[in-house]
Design a protein around this motif. Structure first.
Motif, PDB file in Angstrom:
ATOM      1  N   GLN A 160       0.835  -1.206   0.000  1.00  0.00           N
ATOM      2  CA  GLN A 160       0.000   0.000   0.000  1.00  0.00           C
ATOM      3  C   GLN A 160       0.870   1.256   0.000  1.00  0.00           C
ATOM      4  N   THR A 161       1.918   1.251   0.785  1.00  0.00           N
ATOM      5  CA  THR A 161       2.825   2.399   0.822  1.00  0.00           C
ATOM      6  C   THR A 161       3.625   2.505  -0.473  1.00  0.00           C
ATOM      7  N   ILE A 162       4.016   1.375  -1.037  1.00  0.00           N
ATOM      8  CA  ILE A 162       4.734   1.375  -2.315  1.00  0.00           C
ATOM      9  C   ILE A 162       3.853   1.969  -3.413  1.00  0.00           C
ATOM     10  N   ASP A 163       2.576   1.598  -3.435  1.00  0.00           N
ATOM     11  CA  ASP A 163       1.652   2.180  -4.420  1.00  0.00           C
ATOM     12  C   ASP A 163       1.554   3.695  -4.255  1.00  0.00           C
ATOM     13  N   PHE A 164       1.462   4.151  -2.999  1.00  0.00           N
ATOM     14  CA  PHE A 164       1.418   5.589  -2.728  1.00  0.00           C
ATOM     15  C   PHE A 164       2.709   6.259  -3.194  1.00  0.00           C
ATOM     16  N   LEU A 165       3.843   5.655  -2.876  1.00  0.00           N
ATOM     17  CA  LEU A 165       5.141   6.194  -3.268  1.00  0.00           C
ATOM     18  C   LEU A 165       5.258   6.257  -4.793  1.00  0.00           C
ATOM     19  N   ASP A 166       4.760   5.238  -5.490  1.00  0.00           N
ATOM     20  CA  ASP A 166       4.764   5.253  -6.964  1.00  0.00           C
ATOM     21  C   ASP A 166       4.048   6.485  -7.492  1.00  0.00           C
ATOM     22  N   ASN A 167       2.917   6.816  -6.896  1.00  0.00           N
ATOM     23  CA  ASN A 167       2.129   7.968  -7.326  1.00  0.00           C
ATOM     24  C   ASN A 167       2.868   9.278  -7.059  1.00  0.00           C
ATOM     25  N   VAL A 168       3.466   9.411  -5.888  1.00  0.00           N
ATOM     26  CA  VAL A 168       4.196  10.637  -5.549  1.00  0.00           C
ATOM     27  C   VAL A 168       5.420  10.794  -6.458  1.00  0.00           C
ATOM     28  N   VAL A 169       6.133   9.715  -6.715  1.00  0.00           N
ATOM     29  CA  VAL A 169       7.297   9.781  -7.600  1.00  0.00           C
ATOM     30  C   VAL A 169       6.864  10.181  -9.005  1.00  0.00           C
ATOM     31  N   LYS A 170       5.749   9.644  -9.479  1.00  0.00           N
ATOM     32  CA  LYS A 170       5.232  10.035 -10.798  1.00  0.00           C
ATOM     33  C   LYS A 170       4.940  11.531 -10.822  1.00  0.00           C
ATOM     34  N   ASN A 171       4.284  12.038  -9.786  1.00  0.00           N
ATOM     35  CA  ASN A 171       3.994  13.477  -9.704  1.00  0.00           C
ATOM     36  C   ASN A 171       5.281  14.299  -9.703  1.00  0.00           C
ATOM     37  N   TYR A 172       6.269  13.823  -8.981  1.00  0.00           N
ATOM     38  CA  TYR A 172       7.556  14.523  -8.881  1.00  0.00           C
ATOM     39  C   TYR A 172       8.256  14.566 -10.249  1.00  0.00           C
ATOM     40  N   ILE A 173       8.310  13.449 -10.924  1.00  0.00           N
ATOM     41  CA  ILE A 173       8.951  13.388 -12.245  1.00  0.00           C
ATOM     42  C   ILE A 173       8.203  14.275 -13.245  1.00  0.00           C
ATOM     43  N   ASP A 174       6.880  14.199 -13.241  1.00  0.00           N
ATOM     44  CA  ASP A 174       6.079  15.055 -14.135  1.00  0.00           C
ATOM     45  C   ASP A 174       6.366  16.526 -13.857  1.00  0.00           C
ATOM     46  N   TRP A 175       6.454  16.882 -12.593  1.00  0.00           N
ATOM     47  CA  TRP A 175       6.726  18.279 -12.188  1.00  0.00           C
ATOM     48  C   TRP A 175       8.089  18.727 -12.670  1.00  0.00           C
ATOM     49  N   ILE A 176       9.109  17.892 -12.495  1.00  0.00           N
ATOM     50  CA  ILE A 176      10.458  18.237 -12.973  1.00  0.00           C
ATOM     51  C   ILE A 176      10.427  18.464 -14.485  1.00  0.00           C
ATOM     52  N   ASN A 177       9.765  17.577 -15.194  1.00  0.00           N
ATOM     53  CA  ASN A 177       9.695  17.716 -16.655  1.00  0.00           C
ATOM     54  C   ASN A 177       8.982  18.990 -17.097  1.00  0.00           C
ATOM     55  N   LYS A 178       7.978  19.402 -16.342  1.00  0.00           N
ATOM     56  CA  LYS A 178       7.249  20.622 -16.672  1.00  0.00           C
ATOM     57  C   LYS A 178       8.073  21.871 -16.440  1.00  0.00           C
ATOM     58  N   ILE A 179       8.907  21.856 -15.394  1.00  0.00           N
ATOM     59  CA  ILE A 179       9.652  23.086 -15.091  1.00  0.00           C
ATOM     60  C   ILE A 179      11.025  23.128 -15.758  1.00  0.00           C
ATOM     61  N   LYS A 180      11.413  22.078 -16.422  1.00  0.00           N
ATOM     62  CA  LYS A 180      12.719  22.052 -17.124  1.00  0.00           C
ATOM     63  C   LYS A 180      12.732  23.034 -18.269  1.00  0.00           C
TER      64      LYS A 180
END
Length: 180
Positions: A160-180
């Protein structure tokens, strides 16, 4: 994409280090994680900041070369460790290599609340003028009751925590790509 990881504990069996290694392996197809050797840093001394030891220069180069930062912080007395604060002091002076770097914070604790208070304090420090790292709001990772989430070999296994972490990491990567 390259992420520089600050692990705020130098304890041999650090759960935050174990989580960081788990993330390094799990997300290796999405980014390269460079776990910085903070344990090699001397204590920060303003007298040495213009002529620092080579390890400080090496880690500065590694931070400059990354696209984002990961902070894995334990909680000591409702705050971050002196170990992590020492690293932040070295890299927020002279060459301010963390300014405007996208940052993600995670924390693991045996206590029920995870590292909530340490992360609040870390966000305040990251927002200071010399540090200037930027965190993605609403994507906090507080992993409490951690002893139940690692197996007997020290591997992070709580789905359950791994699934949550997957979602947060996806959000983080998407955010980095948007601000690059």
């Amino acid at each position: 994409m390259k992420i520089a990881a600050f692990v705020g504990s130098n304890r041999k069996e650090s759960l935050n280090k174990k989580l960081t290694i788990f993330m390094q392996e799990r997300y290796k197809d999405q980014f390269e994680m460079d776990i910085l050797p903070l344990e090699e840093l001397p204590m920060y001394n303003q007298d040495d900041e213009f002529n620092p030891p080579e390890i400080v220069n090496d880690i500065r180069r590694r931070i400059k070369a990354c696209d984002g930062l990961l902070f894995a912080t334990p909680e000591y007395n409702h705050s971050i460790s002196g170990f992590l604060k020492n690293a932040l002091d070295w890299f927020s002076r002279v060459e301010k290599v963390m300014v405007n770097k996208p940052a993600m914070i995670v924390g693991v604790s045996a206590g029920a609340m995870g590292t909530v208070k340490a992360q609040m304090h870390l966000r305040q420090i990251l927002n200071s003028t010399g540090v200037g790292a930027v965190t993605l709001p609403g994507n906090e990772v507080f992993i409490g009751s951690a002893l139940e989430k690692f197996d007997e070999n020290g591997r992070f296994t709580h789905e359950q925590t791994i699934d949550f972490l997957d979602n947060v990491v996806k959000n983080y990567i998407d955010w980095i790509n948007k601000i690059k």
